[in-house]
Write a protein that holds these residues in place. Structure first.
Motif, short mmCIF file in Angstrom:
data_model
loop_
_atom_site.label_atom_id
_atom_site.label_comp_id
_atom_site.label_asym_id
_atom_site.label_seq_id
_atom_site.Cartn_x
_atom_site.Cartn_y
_atom_site.Cartn_z
N LEU A 197 0.98 4.33 -2.71
CA LEU A 197 0.93 5.75 -2.35
C LEU A 197 2.11 6.50 -2.95
N ARG A 218 0.84 -1.20 0.00
CA ARG A 218 0.00 0.00 0.00
C ARG A 218 0.87 1.25 0.00
N LEU A 250 -6.86 4.89 -2.44
CA LEU A 250 -5.84 4.95 -1.40
C LEU A 250 -6.15 5.99 -0.32
#
Length: 336
Positions: free
Chosen positions: A264, A260, A326
């Motif tokens: 980002l 993740r 996100l």
């Protein structure tokens, strides 16, 4: 974003600088820090306009409080805000060894959890002695919560509520010994529970409202905004994973978290934005938030944090993060 901007707590009007300094590193978190380096770090923060400093008895087993007091005592007391914490009494113990609880060179004092009325008053007085000051501005109840205490949570929660811990904090505020109190935790659920039983002036939430995770948005952050409970953001880098290390929640990051963060970072690169700048600025957009307090190992790192905090960011960045799934669609984002 202006590092020096003073944001006031709705309850009591205490001003804190938008960028503060978390002082766990003064206690030697993971890596040792000399006395001279600690002094240089606080001096660098002052030169940048930082006027809010957060410490705790637990940091370095009293080392951080002692160093922060030594670095600030010569300055006008009304020119800055200090917060420290209660919930652990520090007792002498010659068996303390380097590396315990992540502290590289802790002092020979061992923490003992105690959230009772008498312990809160004792902890406050002990902190004043270590800081060498006649007052602190904010007291946070440190590390209360189910994840922290497991099967002992009900016991310690009872100390804080029925045992008079909150009552002691209310007394200190009423007497003018402190200006505000709240919780300083890594568990947003503990803050939500506390708000059901006590009016908190402010809370320090570490790692639970960040660019990486916003699960606390509706159940807590928005509730704090409605109640006028100010939020200080600790751990904006989630223990380092958003700043380029592999640490998350003080441990090696699991694969899902790493992936993740990589996603980002990829979106940030599309806009030529450092991931760290986005991480520092994102939580400041929430109306409940008054300050963000990353730590730093040395003055250069602190100055870099301040530069990221003040770097203009394009509005399109936040839109792209939302499209990529996100960022919570309801999360407030910084104005361009």
């Amino acid at each position: 974003m202006d590092v020096t901007q003073a944001r006031r707590l709705p309850h009591g009007g205490l001003p804190v600088s938008a960028l503060g300094l978390g002082c766990a590193q003064l206690g030697g978190l993971y890596d040792p820090m000399t006395e001279l380096d600690a002094l240089a770090l606080v001096d660098a923060a002052w030169d940048l306009g930082i006027r809010y400093f957060d410490t705790a008895p637990y940091y370095g087993f009293t080392l951080s409080e002692r160093r922060l007091g030594a670095a600030l005592r010569a300055r006008a007391r009304d020119a800055y805000v200090i917060s420290t914490k209660v919930g652990r009494l520090m007792r002498p113990d010659p068996g303390v060894r380097p590396g315990e609880c992540g502290w590289a060179a802790p002092l020979p004092f061992r923490p003992h959890y105690d959230y009772t009325y008498d312990a809160v008053l004792r902890s406050h007085e002990d902190s004043l002695q270590r800081l060498g000051m006649d007052r602190v501005d904010i007291l946070y109840v440190h590390d209360i919560g189910r994840l922290t205490h497991g099967d002992m949570h009900a016991h310690y929660w009872n100390q804080l509520t029925e045992g008079g811990g909150f009552r002691a904090l209310e007394r200190l505020r009423a007497e003018g010994a402190i200006k505000a109190f709240g919780l300083g935790v890594n568990e947003w659920e503990a803050i939500a529970d506390a708000l059901d039983v006590c009016a908190l002036d402010c809370v320090l939430l570490a790692g639970r409202y960040t660019l990486l995770e916003q699960a606390s948005l509706a159940p807590l952050m928005d509730r704090c905004a409605r109640a006028g409970t100010s939020v200080v953001i600790g751990g904006p880098f989630n223990s380092g994973i958003l700043a380029g290390t592999n640490k998350f929640n003080y441990e090696d990051a699991p694969r899902a978290v790493v992936e993740r963060v990589q996603a980002l970072a990829a979106v940030c690169r599309e806009f030529d934005v450092p991931l760290q700048a986005a991480a520092l600025q994102f939580p400041m957009a929430h109306p409940a938030v008054v300050s963000c307090i990353p730590g730093a190992q040395h003055p250069a790192q602190l100055r870099q944090n301040a530069a990221w905090f003040g770097q203009p960011l394009p509005a399109g960045l936040w839109d792209a993060l939302r499209r990529a799934g996100l960022l919570d669609a309801a999360a407030p984002v910084p104005a361009p």
